[in-house]
Every structure is written in C-alpha cells, then in structure tokens.
Enzyme design. Structure first.
Site, PDB file in Angstrom:
ATOM      1  N   CYS A 129       0.811  -1.226   0.000  1.00 19.03           N
ATOM      2  CA  CYS A 129       0.000   0.000   0.000  1.00 19.03           C
ATOM      3  C   CYS A 129       0.842   1.273   0.000  1.00 19.03           C
ATOM      4  O   CYS A 129       0.302   2.368  -0.134  1.00 19.03           O
ATOM      5  CB  CYS A 129      -0.943   0.009   1.186  1.00 19.03           C
ATOM      6  N   HIS A 312      -2.568   7.424   1.716  1.00 17.17           N
ATOM      7  CA  HIS A 312      -3.103   6.122   1.293  1.00 17.17           C
ATOM      8  C   HIS A 312      -4.470   5.962   1.939  1.00 17.17           C
ATOM      9  O   HIS A 312      -4.648   6.223   3.132  1.00 17.17           O
ATOM     10  CB  HIS A 312      -2.139   5.021   1.743  1.00 17.17           C
ATOM     11  N   ASN A 342     -10.087   0.722  -0.171  1.00 17.91           N
ATOM     12  CA  ASN A 342      -8.622   0.641  -0.183  1.00 17.91           C
ATOM     13  C   ASN A 342      -8.173  -0.045  -1.471  1.00 17.91           C
ATOM     14  O   ASN A 342      -8.427  -1.232  -1.658  1.00 17.91           O
ATOM     15  CB  ASN A 342      -8.172  -0.155   1.060  1.00 17.91           C
TER      16      ASN A 342
HETATM   17  C1  LIG Z   1      -2.612  -4.343   1.530  1.00 15.29           C
HETATM   18  C2  LIG Z   1      -2.320  -3.325   2.612  1.00 15.29           C
HETATM   19  O1  LIG Z   1      -1.231  -2.864   2.760  1.00 15.29           O
HETATM   20  S1  LIG Z   1      -3.622  -3.013   3.689  1.00 15.29           S
HETATM   21  C3  LIG Z   1      -3.014  -1.843   4.833  1.00 15.29           C
HETATM   22  C4  LIG Z   1      -4.060  -1.151   5.332  1.00 15.29           C
HETATM   23  N1  LIG Z   1      -4.911  -1.878   6.248  1.00 15.29           N
HETATM   24  C5  LIG Z   1      -5.461  -1.189   7.198  1.00 15.29           C
HETATM   25  O2  LIG Z   1      -5.223  -0.016   7.263  1.00 15.29           O
HETATM   26  C6  LIG Z   1      -6.356  -1.856   8.199  1.00 15.29           C
HETATM   27  C7  LIG Z   1      -6.222  -1.181   9.523  1.00 15.29           C
HETATM   28  N2  LIG Z   1      -7.210  -1.680  10.486  1.00 15.29           N
HETATM   29  C8  LIG Z   1      -8.473  -1.311  10.455  1.00 15.29           C
HETATM   30  O3  LIG Z   1      -8.830  -0.503   9.630  1.00 15.29           O
HETATM   31  C9  LIG Z   1      -9.394  -1.855  11.511  1.00 15.29           C
HETATM   32  O4  LIG Z   1      -8.650  -2.630  12.417  1.00 15.29           O
HETATM   33  C10 LIG Z   1     -10.541  -2.695  10.920  1.00 15.29           C
HETATM   34  C11 LIG Z   1     -11.503  -1.774  10.182  1.00 15.29           C
HETATM   35  C12 LIG Z   1     -10.021  -3.742   9.973  1.00 15.29           C
HETATM   36  C13 LIG Z   1     -11.323  -3.390  12.030  1.00 15.29           C
HETATM   37  O5  LIG Z   1     -11.773  -2.454  12.978  1.00 15.29           O
HETATM   38  P1  LIG Z   1     -11.594  -2.753  14.544  1.00 15.29           P
HETATM   39  O6  LIG Z   1     -12.234  -1.655  15.270  1.00 15.29           O
HETATM   40  O7  LIG Z   1     -10.130  -2.965  14.776  1.00 15.29           O
HETATM   41  O8  LIG Z   1     -12.409  -4.076  14.708  1.00 15.29           O
HETATM   42  P2  LIG Z   1     -11.966  -5.438  15.390  1.00 15.29           P
HETATM   43  O9  LIG Z   1     -11.068  -6.188  14.467  1.00 15.29           O
HETATM   44  O10 LIG Z   1     -11.503  -5.168  16.784  1.00 15.29           O
HETATM   45  O11 LIG Z   1     -13.338  -6.188  15.473  1.00 15.29           O
HETATM   46  C14 LIG Z   1     -14.392  -5.735  16.347  1.00 15.29           C
HETATM   47  C15 LIG Z   1     -15.582  -6.658  16.189  1.00 15.29           C
HETATM   48  O12 LIG Z   1     -16.186  -6.447  14.907  1.00 15.29           O
HETATM   49  C16 LIG Z   1     -16.333  -7.691  14.218  1.00 15.29           C
HETATM   50  N3  LIG Z   1     -16.204  -7.467  12.780  1.00 15.29           N
HETATM   51  C17 LIG Z   1     -15.092  -7.560  12.012  1.00 15.29           C
HETATM   52  N4  LIG Z   1     -15.399  -7.260  10.748  1.00 15.29           N
HETATM   53  C18 LIG Z   1     -16.711  -6.964  10.714  1.00 15.29           C
HETATM   54  C19 LIG Z   1     -17.586  -6.589   9.697  1.00 15.29           C
HETATM   55  N5  LIG Z   1     -17.204  -6.438   8.429  1.00 15.29           N
HETATM   56  N6  LIG Z   1     -18.871  -6.347  10.019  1.00 15.29           N
HETATM   57  C20 LIG Z   1     -19.316  -6.477  11.274  1.00 15.29           C
HETATM   58  N7  LIG Z   1     -18.526  -6.849  12.297  1.00 15.29           N
HETATM   59  C21 LIG Z   1     -17.239  -7.096  12.012  1.00 15.29           C
HETATM   60  C22 LIG Z   1     -15.238  -8.555  14.764  1.00 15.29           C
HETATM   61  O13 LIG Z   1     -15.534  -9.921  14.591  1.00 15.29           O
HETATM   62  C23 LIG Z   1     -15.221  -8.151  16.214  1.00 15.29           C
HETATM   63  O14 LIG Z   1     -16.275  -8.812  16.852  1.00 15.29           O
HETATM   64  P3  LIG Z   1     -16.113  -9.361  18.373  1.00 15.29           P
HETATM   65  O15 LIG Z   1     -15.833  -8.137  19.184  1.00 15.29           O
HETATM   66  O16 LIG Z   1     -17.426 -10.005  18.628  1.00 15.29           O
HETATM   67  O17 LIG Z   1     -14.953 -10.302  18.313  1.00 15.29           O
END
Ligand SMILES: CC(=O)SCCNC(=O)CCNC(=O)[C@H](O)C(C)(C)COP(=O)(O)OP(=O)(O)OC[C@H]1O[C@@H](n2cnc3c(N)ncnc32)[C@H](O)[C@@H]1OP(=O)(O)O
Length: 385
Positions: A129, A312, A342
C-alpha cells in the site's frame, strides 16, 4: 530543477458494490463498515484487467482521449496546453502493484505495449500500500541521476508512474474482517524533468519487519515439485553431514544473543490478503504521522505550510487520528475512501487525481503524499505543484 507532476489520472471498473450489497455475502452491515472505515462502496473489476485499468489511468494522465470501457478522469497541468502527450516520448514506466495480471511479462511491460510507449524502459515495484510513494521516489531518484551533469545513464525526461490493483482477485470474500476494505482501480502520474522549482522536493522511505505477519498475501506458487528433487536433497544433506559442519564466513558467525528467526513460514502465507487489523492500525497511525513530519523536515517546510495531505486510503479513522496528532484540520487531508475503498498501490494516486480534478489542490500548492502498508512499508513525498 526537478521532476514536476504534469498529468494525473485515475480509472475504476464500472461495477459499484455497496456495503449493503456485501451484507448479502458476509455477516456485516453498512453502519459498522462506515463507522469503522469510512467506506460506503468500492469498485470491483468484472472483466476489466489490471492492464485495462492502468492504461486508462495513464491515458487520462497523458490527456489522450479514448473510448475506454472503464471509468476514468484526469488532470493536466494548465501550462501543458490541451495537446496530448505522445506515449512514444515516455522514457520510463513503473507499475506499482500486488495484484498484476501476470508475474511475467511485468505489469509495466503490458502497459508499455498497449500504450505504445516504445522507447520506455519499464518494471514493476511492490511496496504494497506504500506503492505510490515508493514509485514516485524511485522515479524521482532515477530522473535526478539521469539528468545530473555528465550522467552516463539512460536519458530520462518523462516518466509514467502507475499504481494499479485488482485486489478483488486476492481478497477472501468469506472473511468479513478484510473483504469489506478493498477495491479495484488505478492511478497514474506523468512526471517531467524541468528547470522549474516545482516538483518533488523531499522523499522519506521506511521499512519495519513484519515479525508477526500482520499483513500477508501468498504468491500462489505451486509447491508440488518433482519427487526427484526431494530425493536429491536428502542425498546431498547426508553427504554434507559426513563432511562435517560448514564454517560461516568471518564476521557472519551466529552469536548466542542474536534474535531468533521469525516463526513465520513464508510458504504458509495464504493465497488471499490476511490481516491483523488492530496491529496494522497501530503501525499505520504512528507511521503516517512520522512520515508526514519527516517529508516536511527534509524539505525544510513546516507541516502548517502544507496545503493538502494525500494519504493512502486505508481507513478514514487512521487519517482522522493523524490529523488530530498533527493538530491539522481534516480539510487538509484528501479523503477518497468513501467510494473507492482501499485500492492499495493505486489509492494515493487515485486520491491525488480526485484532489486535482476537484481543485482542492492547485498549481502553486504544496502537498505531501503518504503511504503505509504490507512489508511493513511506509513513506512520504513532498512536492510543490
Ligand atoms: C494491503 C495493505 O497494505 S492493507 C493496509 C491497510 N490496512 C489497514 O489499514 C487496516 C487497519 N485496520 C483497520 O482498519 C481496523 O482494524 C478494521 C476496520 C479492519 C477493524 O476495525 P476494529 O475496530 O479494529 O475491529 P476489530 O477487528 O476489533 O473487530 C471488532 C468486532 O467487529 C467484528 N467485525 C469484524 N469485521 C466486521 C464486519 N465487516 N462487520 C461487522 N462486524 C465485524 C469482529 O468480529 C469483532 O467482533 P467481536 O468483538 O465479537 O470479536
């Protein structure tokens, strides 16, 4: 002297997939996705290849009209006039991607052929990314070296730097924690070397080991080699054993306090994007702030002097966090994630095109592009438009 952005373009597949659409595929809903990421929709390629997207974005950056089947938009530097740039005058094509149409020929070679950039040298670059900033940085370094007095390198006055992804092919569509995040698309810039004081003024690149494998995507190679090789390996291992232990070269002996090898087995990487969201989030928030500050410091500029930051587009919350940490209003950040999601190596160049087309960024402005992602990689580029 420097390399100036004289054209910019983006392309996206026609198919729009909303959060509500994805709720038919996995257990999720629009509210969760919008609140956690800022994403409302993404574009998914249905027949459009990475080459189709990259060529359409490049043509938009060059000002070439075409009846492309994909959606595209572009910006040309006003001074360049309305005349399109001839692809035959391009000296370099770099494609940044983690989802090319083929490993060989390179994505850049496929684009070069389709564009008719006959004199260009070309290659692919994988910085996940962070692709946009790595691509710009590499192109700028090559151009600076080629245009230095007495240079004995390839002449290099025009470069096309293209980020392109068809991530829909490498996303696990049954994993709700990742599949909601990604989309397909391409972004391109035309860089031209000139005597002007515009252009790229500083670059900053940073890598950190991804010790825990928080962001991975297997290369999908076949591991079923002919049994002959296993037999040969066993034979050669037993011959080595009878010859006694091999001596390390002086200075390369392992010391007792050396960090152990990572438990991560690269052969075990899944064939789709796998991510530990919270770990990536923590890395990203720190990396973005550092990269913006570094690009400014290296250019002798104050963060306050930057008219627009083009990050990004991974998650709106990461961008909001960076804005708060730097004490900048959100208006200083380009947000294009809502409709594009993304798109990895394409995202910041697609966002830059949006900023230019929407006139949020104008000739004379100062901008910082910032990237972070798999590798782990991070980096930034400061330029005067
Ligand atoms: C190719 C590259 O280089 S990619 C690089 C870029 N990637 C990124 O920037 C990702 C960075 N991280 C994020 O954006 C975030 O962590 C996210 C959006 C992925 C997740 O958000 P978080 O607030 O961290 O959610 P978290 O993973 O803690 O999950 C919270 C809850 O939501 C649930 N959940 C996960 N996905 C979903 C979804 N799509 N819909 C509903 N619920 C969901 C999980 O199961 C979890 O449930 P639980 O509490 O019962 O276990």
């Amino acid at each position: 002297m420097g390399c100036t952005i004289t054209g910019c373009g983006k392309a996206a597949p026609k198919l729009v997939v909303t959060n509500d659409d994805l709720a038919h595929l996995v257990d999720t809903d629009d509210e969760w996705i919008v609140q956690r990421t800022g994403i409302r929709a993404r574009r998914i390629a249905q027949g459009e290849s990475a080459t189709d997207l990259a060529v359409a974005a490049a043509e938009a950056a060059l000002g070439i009209e075409s009846d492309s089947a994909v959606e595209r938009s572009g910006w040309r530097r006003p001074a360049s006039g309305s005349k399109a740039v001839d692809p035959a005058s391009i000296d370099l094509v770099i494609c940044m991607t983690i989802s090319p149409d083929a490993a060989m020929p390179s994505q850049a070679a496929l684009v070069r052929r389709r564009l008719g950039a006959q004199r260009a040298v070309c290659f692919d670059l994988n910085a996940a990314c962070s692709g946009c900033v790595y691509g710009l940085s590499v192109a700028e370094s090559m151009m600076a070296a080629a245009n230095a007095p007495g240079s004995a390198r390839n002449p290099l006055r025009r470069a096309l730097v293209i980020g392109v992804e068809r991530l829909s092919r490498v996303v696990d569509w049954s994993d709700r924690s990742t599949c909601i995040l990604f989309g397909d698309g391409a972004g391109a810039v035309l860089l031209e070397w000139s005597d002007a004081e515009t252009g790229i003024r500083s670059t900053f690149l940073r890598n950190t080991d991804d010790i825990d494998g928080v962001l991975t995507l297997g290369a999908g190679r076949k591991d079923d080699l002919p049994p002959l090789f296993a037999a040969l390996a066993a034979e050669q291992a037993s011959a080595r054993q009878s010859a006694g232990p091999a001596k390390a070269a002086p200075g390369f002996e392992k010391s007792a306090d050396q960090a152990p090898e990572s438990a991560l087995d690269p052969q075990g990487f899944p064939p789709h994007i796998a991510m530990s969201g919270q770990a990536v989030f923590r890395f990203a928030t720190a990396a973005v702030v550092e990269a913006i500050e570094e690009a400014c410091a290296r250019a002798g500029a104050d963060v306050d002097e930057v008219d627009l930051i083009v990050p990004h587009q991974a998650n709106e919350r990461i961008i909001r966090y960076a804005a708060k940490k730097l004490g900048l209003p959100m208006e200083r950040f380009q947000l294009s994630i809502e409709s594009s999601a993304n798109t990895s190596a394409a995202s910041a160049l697609m966002a830059l095109t949006d900023a230019l087309v929407q006139e949020r960024l104008r000739v004379g402005d100062t901008a910082v592009m910032v990237g972070f992602g798999g590798g782990l990689t991070a980096g930034s580029v400061l330029f005067h438009l």
